[in-house]
Write a protein that holds these residues in place. Structure first.
Motif, PDB file in Angstrom:
ATOM      1  N   LEU A 142       3.721  43.610 -76.283  1.00  0.00           N
ATOM      2  CA  LEU A 142       3.415  45.196 -75.779  1.00  0.00           C
ATOM      3  C   LEU A 142       2.230  45.600 -76.707  1.00  0.00           C
ATOM      4  CD1 LEU A 142       6.932  46.837 -75.143  1.00  0.00           C
ATOM      5  CD2 LEU A 142       5.359  45.416 -73.796  1.00  0.00           C
ATOM      6  N   SER A 143       1.786  46.713 -76.434  1.00  0.00           N
ATOM      7  CA  SER A 143       0.533  47.348 -77.188  1.00  0.00           C
ATOM      8  C   SER A 143       1.084  48.357 -77.933  1.00  0.00           C
ATOM      9  CB  SER A 143      -0.486  48.049 -76.441  1.00  0.00           C
ATOM     10  OG  SER A 143      -1.005  49.113 -77.218  1.00  0.00           O
ATOM     11  N   PRO A 144       1.121  48.382 -79.437  1.00  0.00           N
ATOM     12  CA  PRO A 144       1.806  49.368 -80.231  1.00  0.00           C
ATOM     13  C   PRO A 144       1.239  50.738 -79.877  1.00  0.00           C
ATOM     14  CG  PRO A 144       0.921  47.452 -81.447  1.00  0.00           C
ATOM     15  CD  PRO A 144       0.545  47.192 -80.199  1.00  0.00           C
ATOM     16  N   ALA A 145       0.148  50.847 -79.247  1.00  0.00           N
ATOM     17  CA  ALA A 145      -0.529  52.211 -78.995  1.00  0.00           C
ATOM     18  C   ALA A 145       0.319  52.950 -77.928  1.00  0.00           C
ATOM     19  CB  ALA A 145      -1.837  51.843 -78.700  1.00  0.00           C
ATOM     20  N   ASP A 146       0.621  52.134 -76.676  1.00  0.00           N
ATOM     21  CA  ASP A 146       1.247  52.912 -75.687  1.00  0.00           C
ATOM     22  C   ASP A 146       2.345  52.120 -75.025  1.00  0.00           C
ATOM     23  OD1 ASP A 146      -0.242  51.087 -74.450  1.00  0.00           O
ATOM     24  OD2 ASP A 146      -2.019  52.276 -73.510  1.00  0.00           O
ATOM     25  N   GLY A 147       2.626  51.167 -75.482  1.00  0.00           N
ATOM     26  CA  GLY A 147       3.698  50.323 -74.902  1.00  0.00           C
ATOM     27  C   GLY A 147       3.368  49.309 -73.684  1.00  0.00           C
ATOM     28  N   ALA A 148       1.904  49.376 -73.266  1.00  0.00           N
ATOM     29  CA  ALA A 148       1.720  48.503 -72.303  1.00  0.00           C
ATOM     30  C   ALA A 148       1.632  46.971 -72.324  1.00  0.00           C
ATOM     31  CB  ALA A 148       0.204  48.908 -72.023  1.00  0.00           C
ATOM     32  N   ARG A 149       2.116  46.507 -71.342  1.00  0.00           N
ATOM     33  CA  ARG A 149       2.271  45.019 -71.505  1.00  0.00           C
ATOM     34  C   ARG A 149       0.847  44.278 -71.468  1.00  0.00           C
ATOM     35  NH1 ARG A 149       7.521  43.396 -67.909  1.00  0.00           N
ATOM     36  NH2 ARG A 149       8.769  45.350 -68.111  1.00  0.00           N
ATOM     37  N   VAL A 150       0.951  43.498 -72.632  1.00  0.00           N
ATOM     38  CA  VAL A 150      -0.467  42.673 -72.763  1.00  0.00           C
ATOM     39  C   VAL A 150      -0.180  41.089 -72.854  1.00  0.00           C
ATOM     40  CG1 VAL A 150      -1.511  44.707 -74.106  1.00  0.00           C
ATOM     41  CG2 VAL A 150      -0.224  42.802 -75.292  1.00  0.00           C
ATOM     42  N   ALA A 151       0.882  40.629 -72.874  1.00  0.00           N
ATOM     43  CA  ALA A 151       1.313  39.301 -72.826  1.00  0.00           C
ATOM     44  C   ALA A 151       2.657  38.851 -72.288  1.00  0.00           C
ATOM     45  CB  ALA A 151       1.201  38.650 -74.295  1.00  0.00           C
ATOM     46  N   ASP A 152       2.688  37.766 -71.749  1.00  0.00           N
ATOM     47  CA  ASP A 152       4.066  37.218 -71.329  1.00  0.00           C
ATOM     48  C   ASP A 152       3.865  35.552 -71.268  1.00  0.00           C
ATOM     49  OD1 ASP A 152       2.455  36.722 -68.861  1.00  0.00           O
ATOM     50  OD2 ASP A 152       3.791  38.437 -67.887  1.00  0.00           O
ATOM     51  N   ASN A 153       4.992  35.194 -70.838  1.00  0.00           N
ATOM     52  CA  ASN A 153       4.917  33.590 -70.772  1.00  0.00           C
ATOM     53  C   ASN A 153       3.587  33.255 -69.805  1.00  0.00           C
ATOM     54  OD1 ASN A 153       7.092  33.348 -72.479  1.00  0.00           O
ATOM     55  ND2 ASN A 153       8.229  32.278 -70.955  1.00  0.00           N
TER      56      ASN A 153
END
Length: 439
Positions: A142-153
């Motif tokens: 997750l992005s620390p700035a806004d919680g957006a998902r930026v990575a997964d498996n």
């Protein structure tokens, strides 16, 4: 003439039957209303969001943040069940808080399940500008700035062809240490994050015990050490050695003679000595058959130190250090103590400066117990809990208090307190409910 008479008769007959028909039609509506009242009662009410596992504090590009995970059931008031509560859906949320104010900045919902399973998820840490966690099925960034998902498996597999189809899906194969994120793929090979997005490389030998206890490298933030079943005592320490020549800590006057004679500072005994002050002592040395042993002499209470109830110097419970948190400008320690004896006693925190032991401020904390201590620049962040009256008292039973998690920020310069209590309604994730606690 007969046609109007027939219509008039039918109309009158219908009017006579209308109340009965309406009554018959109202029966299902009444039954539905009764069922609804029995099931829903007052409807959605504020509930408790429980903090899961360890929180993480990290200085990010967006600011000084505290990240934590909560689980919460969508809760309705119900008269049908004995407890008065009916649970429907499980929400797992990841939060980003401002460390200076304990106010939420964002919330990301990672689980929304009916009759979900409340286990198997945790925050791992921060590395490379990404907040890493395991969501019960896969790695998630997750992005620390806004919680957006930026990575997964899937992102790992796309960036690293050798990981196609072998990314871990169980928490036991994932590690987070002072060098950051690493994991074991399904083919048995170890991989380590390089710190740039989802870029990874095959890992060398796993870290030994000393390396796992080392401070994290730049760009890596580890989870806080929680109480681990010990409770608030995990964050107490008696005192510290200053330069190997002076000892500073909390003592009761009746303890002094015993410690001086034995050359050992013993543990805190709150049953015998609940009230203590901050004292100093000189550290010396004497030769024995087994080598040099320390000696303690010239015990003196700091002249401006008040008495504290069940005090200890605050530490963060990091492995193997047992060192209190030290503050500077002016040189100070933090004394954790209580406002009264017993289970209802609340915690207090006092900043005591040297060399005279003058209190700079005292903060009354909305806490009865500590679970994590996260020091940092400008503010100290605490995770703990306190008992509050139950939301749904059971009939014919003595009301039992409900434990509510609290995130607390203490300004190190002024002692000002910010707090967020997690007795909150399960709102949509984009709606940040106000704190249930007023500091």
């Amino acid at each position: 003439m007969s046609e109007p008479i027939v219509h008039t008769w039918r109309r009158r007959n219908l009017l006579k039957r209308l109340p009965r028909l309406l009554g018959l039609l109202a029966i299902p509506a009444v039954i539905a209303a009764v069922v609804w009242v029995m099931i829903a009662g007052r409807g959605l009410v504020p509930s408790v969001a429980d903090v899961q596992a360890e929180p993480v504090r990290a200085v990010t590009a967006a600011g000084d943040r505290v990240f934590l995970m909560t689980s919460q059931w969508r809760t309705y008031r119900s008269y049908a069940s004995r407890s008065g509560v009916s649970y429907t859906r499980l929400f797992i949320d990841v939060w980003g808080f401002d460390a200076a104010t304990a106010k939420p900045v964002w919330r990301q919902r990672i689980v929304d399940e009916r009759r979900g399973v409340n286990m198997g998820r945790r925050i791992l840490g921060v590395q490379g500008g990404v907040l890493w966690l395991f969501d019960g099925r896969q790695l998630l960034g997750l992005s620390p700035a806004d919680g957006a998902r930026v990575a997964d498996n899937a992102a790992f597999e796309s960036a690293n062809p050798a990981l196609q189809g072998v990314m871990p899906t169980e928490e036991r194969y994932i590690r987070f240490d002072p060098q950051g994120l690493s994991f074991t793929a399904a083919d048995g090979r170890d991989w380590r994050l390089t710190g740039q997005g989802v870029a990874t490389r095959p890992a060398g030998p796993r870290l030994d015990t000393d390396a796992q206890r080392a401070p994290p490298r730049p760009g890596v933030s580890l989870p806080a050490n929680t109480a681990g079943g010990i409770g608030t005592w995990a964050f107490y320490t008696r005192g510290l050695s200053i330069g190997g020549r002076m000892w500073l800590g909390v003592l009761a006057e009746p303890e002094v003679a015993d410690f001086r004679d034995k050359g050992v500072i013993g543990g805190v005994d709150p049953e015998r000595h609940p009230r203590m002050r901050v004292w100093s002592a000189k550290i010396g040395s004497r030769s024995t058959f087994f080598g040099p042993r320390p000696t303690f002499s010239d015990f003196k209470p700091l002249p401006e130190s008040p008495e504290f109830l069940i005090p200890g110097l605050l530490e963060d419970n990091r492995c193997c250090h047992d060192t209190p948190i030290l503050l500077f400008k002016p040189d100070s320690v933090l004394v954790l103590h209580r406002d009264r004896l017993g289970e209802q006693g609340r915690l207090r925190l006092t900043r005591v400066s040297g060399p005279r032991g003058k209190p700079l401020w005292t903060a009354d904390l909305p806490l009865q117990a500590l679970e994590a201590v996260m020091p940092g620049e400008g503010a100290l962040v605490l995770l703990g809990r306190r008992d509050e009256p139950p939301l749904f008292p059971r009939r014919f039973e003595t009301p039992r208090p409900e434990s509510v998690d609290q995130l607390v920020s203490v300004d190190l310069a002024t002692g000002a307190v910010g707090a967020y209590g997690f007795r909150i309604p399960p709102t949509p994730p984009h709606q940040l409910p106000p704190s249930s606690t007023t500091p």
